[in-house]
Scaffold this motif. Structure first.
Motif, PDB file in Angstrom:
ATOM      1  N   ARG A  53      -7.971 -41.862 -19.392  1.00 21.29           N
ATOM      2  CA  ARG A  53      -8.114 -42.728 -18.208  1.00 21.29           C
ATOM      3  C   ARG A  53      -7.273 -44.009 -18.358  1.00 21.29           C
ATOM      4  O   ARG A  53      -6.697 -44.506 -17.402  1.00 21.29           O
ATOM      5  CB  ARG A  53      -9.601 -43.089 -18.029  1.00 21.29           C
ATOM      6  N   ILE A  54      -7.223 -44.542 -19.562  1.00 24.09           N
ATOM      7  CA  ILE A  54      -6.447 -45.773 -19.773  1.00 24.09           C
ATOM      8  C   ILE A  54      -4.968 -45.538 -19.492  1.00 24.09           C
ATOM      9  O   ILE A  54      -4.325 -46.331 -18.792  1.00 24.09           O
ATOM     10  CB  ILE A  54      -6.645 -46.276 -21.227  1.00 24.09           C
ATOM     11  N   HIS A  55      -4.422 -44.438 -20.006  1.00 24.03           N
ATOM     12  CA  HIS A  55      -2.989 -44.176 -19.785  1.00 24.03           C
ATOM     13  C   HIS A  55      -2.695 -43.901 -18.317  1.00 24.03           C
ATOM     14  O   HIS A  55      -1.680 -44.367 -17.787  1.00 24.03           O
ATOM     15  CB  HIS A  55      -2.521 -43.021 -20.675  1.00 24.03           C
ATOM     16  N   VAL A  56      -3.571 -43.184 -17.656  1.00 24.53           N
ATOM     17  CA  VAL A  56      -3.353 -42.896 -16.233  1.00 24.53           C
ATOM     18  C   VAL A  56      -3.410 -44.194 -15.425  1.00 24.53           C
ATOM     19  O   VAL A  56      -2.643 -44.392 -14.478  1.00 24.53           O
ATOM     20  CB  VAL A  56      -4.380 -41.864 -15.721  1.00 24.53           C
ATOM     21  N   SER A  57      -4.279 -45.117 -15.814  1.00 30.12           N
ATOM     22  CA  SER A  57      -4.388 -46.399 -15.089  1.00 30.12           C
ATOM     23  C   SER A  57      -3.192 -47.302 -15.353  1.00 30.12           C
ATOM     24  O   SER A  57      -2.747 -48.023 -14.466  1.00 30.12           O
ATOM     25  CB  SER A  57      -5.629 -47.187 -15.524  1.00 30.12           C
ATOM     26  N   ALA A  58      -2.691 -47.301 -16.580  1.00 28.86           N
ATOM     27  CA  ALA A  58      -1.660 -48.271 -16.949  1.00 28.86           C
ATOM     28  C   ALA A  58      -0.254 -47.823 -16.554  1.00 28.86           C
ATOM     29  O   ALA A  58       0.615 -48.654 -16.309  1.00 28.86           O
ATOM     30  CB  ALA A  58      -1.703 -48.532 -18.458  1.00 28.86           C
ATOM     31  N   PHE A  59      -0.040 -46.493 -16.505  1.00 28.87           N
ATOM     32  CA  PHE A  59       1.285 -45.988 -16.140  1.00 28.87           C
ATOM     33  C   PHE A  59       1.224 -45.407 -14.719  1.00 28.87           C
ATOM     34  O   PHE A  59       0.155 -45.123 -14.196  1.00 28.87           O
ATOM     35  CB  PHE A  59       1.726 -44.890 -17.112  1.00 28.87           C
ATOM     36  N   ASP A  60       2.392 -45.179 -14.126  1.00 26.54           N
ATOM     37  CA  ASP A  60       2.446 -44.680 -12.750  1.00 26.54           C
ATOM     38  C   ASP A  60       2.106 -43.201 -12.650  1.00 26.54           C
ATOM     39  O   ASP A  60       1.742 -42.721 -11.586  1.00 26.54           O
ATOM     40  CB  ASP A  60       3.854 -44.875 -12.171  1.00 26.54           C
ATOM     41  N   THR A  61       2.286 -42.468 -13.732  1.00 24.33           N
ATOM     42  CA  THR A  61       2.055 -41.020 -13.699  1.00 24.33           C
ATOM     43  C   THR A  61       1.133 -40.641 -14.867  1.00 24.33           C
ATOM     44  O   THR A  61       0.789 -41.478 -15.692  1.00 24.33           O
ATOM     45  CB  THR A  61       3.377 -40.234 -13.864  1.00 24.33           C
ATOM     46  N   SER A  62       0.790 -39.345 -14.938  1.00 23.45           N
ATOM     47  CA  SER A  62      -0.061 -38.886 -16.041  1.00 23.45           C
ATOM     48  C   SER A  62       0.764 -38.408 -17.240  1.00 23.45           C
ATOM     49  O   SER A  62       0.224 -37.839 -18.182  1.00 23.45           O
ATOM     50  CB  SER A  62      -0.982 -37.761 -15.560  1.00 23.45           C
ATOM     51  N   THR A  63       2.075 -38.655 -17.207  1.00 18.17           N
ATOM     52  CA  THR A  63       2.949 -38.147 -18.284  1.00 18.17           C
ATOM     53  C   THR A  63       2.477 -38.620 -19.656  1.00 18.17           C
ATOM     54  O   THR A  63       2.351 -37.824 -20.598  1.00 18.17           O
ATOM     55  CB  THR A  63       4.410 -38.619 -18.049  1.00 18.17           C
ATOM     56  N   GLU A  64       2.213 -39.917 -19.795  1.00 16.41           N
ATOM     57  CA  GLU A  64       1.828 -40.449 -21.115  1.00 16.41           C
ATOM     58  C   GLU A  64       0.463 -39.909 -21.535  1.00 16.41           C
ATOM     59  O   GLU A  64       0.249 -39.597 -22.707  1.00 16.41           O
ATOM     60  CB  GLU A  64       1.824 -41.979 -21.094  1.00 16.41           C
ATOM     61  N   ALA A  65      -0.451 -39.803 -20.581  1.00 15.82           N
ATOM     62  CA  ALA A  65      -1.778 -39.251 -20.904  1.00 15.82           C
ATOM     63  C   ALA A  65      -1.637 -37.815 -21.399  1.00 15.82           C
ATOM     64  O   ALA A  65      -2.300 -37.406 -22.368  1.00 15.82           O
ATOM     65  CB  ALA A  65      -2.678 -39.306 -19.667  1.00 15.82           C
ATOM     66  N   ASP A  66      -0.760 -37.046 -20.759  1.00 13.42           N
ATOM     67  CA  ASP A  66      -0.544 -35.652 -21.181  1.00 13.42           C
ATOM     68  C   ASP A  66       0.061 -35.599 -22.581  1.00 13.42           C
ATOM     69  O   ASP A  66      -0.327 -34.768 -23.410  1.00 13.42           O
ATOM     70  CB  ASP A  66       0.393 -34.928 -20.198  1.00 13.42           C
ATOM     71  N   ILE A  67       1.014 -36.499 -22.842  1.00  9.99           N
ATOM     72  CA  ILE A  67       1.655 -36.515 -24.167  1.00  9.99           C
ATOM     73  C   ILE A  67       0.606 -36.813 -25.242  1.00  9.99           C
ATOM     74  O   ILE A  67       0.588 -36.173 -26.300  1.00  9.99           O
ATOM     75  CB  ILE A  67       2.805 -37.543 -24.193  1.00  9.99           C
ATOM     76  N   VAL A  68      -0.263 -37.768 -24.975  1.00 13.07           N
ATOM     77  CA  VAL A  68      -1.302 -38.098 -25.959  1.00 13.07           C
ATOM     78  C   VAL A  68      -2.175 -36.872 -26.233  1.00 13.07           C
ATOM     79  O   VAL A  68      -2.428 -36.512 -27.390  1.00 13.07           O
ATOM     80  CB  VAL A  68      -2.172 -39.274 -25.461  1.00 13.07           C
TER      81      VAL A  68
END
Ligand SMILES: CC(C)(COP(=O)(O)OP(=O)(O)OC[C@H]1O[C@@H](n2cnc3c(N)ncnc32)[C@H](O)[C@@H]1OP(=O)(O)O)[C@@H](O)C(=O)NCCC(=O)NCCS
Length: 176
Positions: free
Chosen positions: A17-32
């Protein structure tokens, strides 16, 4: 009060949830999520707010994963700092800095020879990062500006004479 600690299984959803909120897309959340399954070792740190009267919430997250230098002399592996995110309403309060400093301390204690970051050139020098090109280390993605690709050398002896292209886990290709 904010404390920094290693992630536990119970933190996974909040980290996403933090990555999705802080970045424009879910790319970083998916990478994590994918690095957790396929990279080894990783260092995954959370910033947890412990509220008066009980209850806690994860408000920041930082992941380190292995990077390798291309080269003939079997150079030592290092770690890459990414992704990092702090919940928007908690940014600019020193939480990102606390995560970075905590991670650098753990990696130094673990004898990691160097740490790479691809990020804001105004932010990371305060932690001792400098342009990686000064040390003969270069980014695998040609579109990245030189100043944005930085290194912190933790073990100068092991890094003496080491140079070349630094490679992240293949999963990062999705973000560039
Ligand atoms: C970057 C981030 C993790 C920093 O966390 P934070 O808790 O806000 O950082 P801190 O409070 O420790 O430090 C704040 C400093 O970071 C700087 N900063 C934050 N975002 C920045 C950006 N995009 N570019 C340059 N500097 C930035 C602020 O200007 C501030 O500088 P100052 O101390 O000189 O005033 C957070 O802003 C964030 O989640 N951003 C969105 C996701 C992101 O960009 N992640 C990093 C990818 S490299």
């Amino acid at each position: 009060m904010i404390t920094i600690r290693k992630e536990g299984p119970e933190d996974v959803k909040q980290i996403r949830r933090i990555h999705v909120s802080a970045f424009d897309t879910s790319t970083e959340a998916d990478i994590v999520d994918q690095l957790r399954r396929s990279a080894d070792p990783i260092l995954s740190l959370v910033a947890e707010e412990v509220r008066h009267g009980g209850g806690q919430r994860i408000v920041g997250h930082l992941l380190f994963s292995p990077v390798a230098v291309d080269g003939p002399q079997d150079p030592p592996a290092g770690m890459g700092l990414a992704p990092m995110a702090v919940l928007p309403e908690y940014q600019e309060k020193g939480i990102g800095s606390a995560l970075v400093r905590h991670g650098l301390d753990i990696l130094a204690e673990g004898h990691c020879p160097f740490i790479i970051v691809l990020g804001h050139p105004e932010y990371y020098p305060r932690f001792g990062f400098e342009p990686a090109s000064r040390h003969g280390l270069h980014c695998q993605w040609k579109s990245v500006p030189d100043a944005a690709f930085m290194v912190k050398i933790l073990d100068g002896d092991r890094m003496a004479g080491v140079g070349g292209v630094v490679r992240y886990h293949d999963l990062f290709d999705a973000a560039l």
